[in-house]
Design an enzyme around this catalytic site. Structure first.
Site, PDB file in Angstrom:
ATOM      1  N   SER A  91       0.762  -1.322   0.129  1.00  0.00           N
ATOM      2  CA  SER A  91      -0.008  -0.003  -0.012  1.00  0.00           C
ATOM      3  C   SER A  91       0.919   1.181   0.040  1.00  0.00           C
ATOM      4  CB  SER A  91      -0.960   0.101   1.221  1.00  0.00           C
ATOM      5  OG  SER A  91      -2.046  -0.830   1.163  1.00  0.00           O
ATOM      6  N   LYS A  94       0.133   3.604  -2.554  1.00  0.00           N
ATOM      7  CA  LYS A  94      -1.060   4.657  -2.489  1.00  0.00           C
ATOM      8  C   LYS A  94      -0.560   6.199  -2.516  1.00  0.00           C
ATOM      9  CE  LYS A  94      -4.737   1.661  -0.542  1.00  0.00           C
ATOM     10  NZ  LYS A  94      -4.162   0.241  -0.366  1.00  0.00           N
ATOM     11  N   SER A 149      -5.907   2.400   4.772  1.00  0.00           N
ATOM     12  CA  SER A 149      -5.700   1.928   3.517  1.00  0.00           C
ATOM     13  C   SER A 149      -6.484   1.220   3.029  1.00  0.00           C
ATOM     14  CB  SER A 149      -4.160   0.950   4.034  1.00  0.00           C
ATOM     15  OG  SER A 149      -3.477   0.908   2.906  1.00  0.00           O
TER      16      SER A 149
END
Length: 391
Positions: A91, A94, A149
């Protein structure tokens, strides 16, 4: 995974800290490979093994497969290990998603989520609890991305941005502009999609670029927020960044974000930023070999080292500026490419990013970035047969 006890994480930090006497030391690997002359950020960053200037303070002992310490403002890379090694980012990708999409929508803009917005979320994804038929502010959706997340929040925002495929295209173009040539984007959520990779160097570029945006900086520094739970109900969500909240590890003084990540395939990844005495450092740690808290403890140890090394460690490379912010006459030296006149970048050819076979479950790929786009040439991969989990 539950956090460790106080006595445990203190001892772990002590083992990692710079310390006095018999404190941690760096065991350098065997003979280093020759520098890659076209390495973005400088030739030393293309070498294998630990890169640190002679006479710098002793580094902590680390188990990560890749890491990097840099000064956010000057762009100086103070030390690194396998800076351009392509690994699954989980993640932390991101950060690139946010840097690409966040400026497009105002915080108070409303969006009523549809079932189509939530289509295609990978099985095993981390979710914040976005519900079709409920109206959210853009701010709430970004809080779901940064704090929990949530891949559901990512897919809703990607849908608002023209869809997943369009968002992936924009993210890859943004990565090319940032000269993050180790990064291959498959999906905006950072999940274990085949062929999705980045590097400690690239993730640090994403964090540096993102922190220039006030909203990005605000979201990644938020510890708790209320999220709609249907009707007029809400629930409180907590940021999963443990160095920010102190869950399981000691909170890091001066931490301002940025993003953590975990999947069963990628393991733990983290990029953190902290400010002390007017100086802000960026640290990225990828894939420590054991322990859920290790990624945070190693990040804290490298931040400690970086602040202690102020004025004592000559840079071994640089975080390059985006191509869009460089003078049109800028050459290889301006973009931080290694030796002048050497390597494909110096010749004006597109950069090539290579990945380790294991990161693809037995496949190999070459991603060629050119003109802000991506041409992906991939061999057929063997199915891994494993379901991925993300947190």
């Amino acid at each position: 995974m539950p956090g460790t006890s106080s006595s445990h994480h203190v001892s772990r930090r002590a083992a990692l800290a710079i310390g006095l006497g018999a404190a941690a030391s760096v065991t350098l690997p065997g003979p280093r490979a020759e520098a890659s002359p076209g390495a973005v950020g400088g030739a030393r960053l293309g070498r294998s093994g630990v890169q640190v200037a002679p006479g710098a303070p002793r580094l902590p002992k680390l188990a990560a497969q890749s890491w990097l310490v840099a000064d956010r403002d000057s762009g100086d890379v103070l030390a690194s290990y396998e800076a351009h090694r392509a690994l699954p980012p989980a993640s932390t990708l991101k950060m690139l998603f946010a840097d690409t999409v966040l400026p497009k929508f105002g915080r108070t803009q409303l969006h009523k989520v549809t079932a189509a917005d939530l289509a295609g979320i990978p099985y095993g994804s981390s979710l914040v609890g976005v519900q079709a038929g409920t109206t959210y502010t853009v701010e709430q959706l970004w809080q779901g991305v940064f704090l929990r997340s949530g891949n559901d929040a990512v897919h809703v925002l990607a849908s608002m941005n023209g869809g997943v495929a369009e968002t992936v295209r924009q993210m890859q173009a943004r990565a090319a502009d940032l000269q993050a040539n180790d990064t291959h984007v498959v999906s905006p959520d950072g999940f274990d999609h085949r062929g999705q990779v980045s590097s400690a160097y690239d993730l640090t570029l994403f964090a540096r670029a993102g922190l220039r945006n006030d909203d990005f900086r605000s979201y990644c520094a938020t510890k708790t927020a209320d999220f709609p739970a249907g009707g007029k109900k809400t629930f409180q969500m907590q940021n999963t960044d443990r160095l920010l909240t102190g869950q399981g590890v000691r909170p890091y003084e001066g931490l301002i974000g940025v993003k953590n990540g975990y999947t069963s395939h990628a393991g733990n990844t983290f990029t953190g930023a902290a400010t002390r005495g007017g100086r802000t450092l960026l640290v990225t740690v990828m894939h420590p070999r054991a322990g859920y808290e290790a990624v945070y403890e190693e990040t804290a140890a490298l931040l400690d080292w970086g602040f202690a090394a102020a004025g004592k460690a000559d840079p071994v490379g640089t975080l390059v500026a985006p191509l869009s912010e460089q003078p049109k006459s800028a050459g290889a030296a301006d973009s931080g490419v290694g030796a002048a006149g050497a390597g494909p970048e110096a010749a004006g050819a597109p950069a090539v990013s290579r990945t380790d076979d294991w990161a693809f479950g037995g496949s190999a790929a070459v991603a060629v970035l050119a003109g802000g786009g991506l041409l992906a040439l991939r061999r057929r991969a063997r199915p891994s047969g494993r379901r991925r989990r993300q947190a």
